[in-house]
Design an enzyme around this catalytic site. Sequence first.
Site, PDB file in Angstrom:
ATOM      1  N   SER A 146      55.343  10.246 -54.315  1.00 29.85           N
ATOM      2  CA  SER A 146      56.139   9.910 -53.147  1.00 29.85           C
ATOM      3  C   SER A 146      56.906   8.621 -53.343  1.00 29.85           C
ATOM      4  CB  SER A 146      55.224   9.758 -51.921  1.00 29.85           C
ATOM      5  OG  SER A 146      54.339   8.676 -52.115  1.00 29.85           O
ATOM      6  N   CYS A 147      56.600   7.856 -54.395  1.00 29.49           N
ATOM      7  CA  CYS A 147      57.187   6.520 -54.500  1.00 29.49           C
ATOM      8  C   CYS A 147      58.534   6.523 -55.197  1.00 29.49           C
ATOM      9  CB  CYS A 147      56.241   5.572 -55.232  1.00 29.49           C
ATOM     10  SG  CYS A 147      56.124   5.872 -56.997  1.00 29.49           S
ATOM     11  N   GLY A 148      58.857   7.589 -55.935  1.00 35.60           N
ATOM     12  CA  GLY A 148      60.164   7.646 -56.564  1.00 35.60           C
ATOM     13  C   GLY A 148      60.189   7.043 -57.954  1.00 35.60           C
TER      14      GLY A 148
END
Length: 258
Positions: A109-111
């Site tokens: 989810s953090c990219g």
Amino acid sequence: MIAGTAAHAFTRTGADGSAARIDRHLAVEMPVAVEFGGIGYAVLMATPCDLADLVTGFALSERLIDRNADIVDLDEIERDNGIVVRATLDRRVIGRVADRVRHRVSESSCGMCGIENLDQALRPLPAATTTWSGDAGAVFAALDALDAHQPLNRVTGAVHAAAACTTTGEPWLVREDVGRHNAFDKLIGAMLRAGRGWDGGFALLTSRCSYELVEKAVLSGCPMLATISAPTSLAVTRAAAAGLPLHVLARRDAVLVR
């Protein structure tokens, strides 16, 4: 019960040795698998509400789309262990997915965690296209007003909020999620789907100012980013390079301006 919450039983133990059973609403966190054009792209740990907004904003932040019309269709499929959101993209942009997937080696989810090389992790940002003409007074006004726009956090005390605010500091659209990145993507996606722009206003986030949030702000055309916690060094560097003003460590009596 508010969407995105679930009730759980706890034993409340006091310092005096007392104990009592209580029920408390918790923020739901679950895997949300995102597919673009039939390709599994990422798994986000998110609060399962406003998912169409989340995927739209995420697609923009990932530079897979340029406008809401680039998403032709969205389907949400509930599974026993999470939710799958399938997005059908316009033929004009579908090639970007395969190109981007080649540079992703895991899902996050953090990219950052799913990127296999530094060039992809820190791709150049476009220059900010809008100018912030407000002042710190708008940030203080937004801080004072934000609590009333966070129903999920009011019940759970466990989620982040991302607010689109007017030039005078009035929050006019807010999205919440257990993840700060998700909350901002939900806000950006909701604005894109509604055909609304920043109109000279700014974003207020209840989180630290990390580099990913700076990138999302720039890519969405946000004139200024304000956060309640401090920035990282990379966030400041990326914001300066793109020409994005920052108001950080925002409190009701002071704020740091960069």
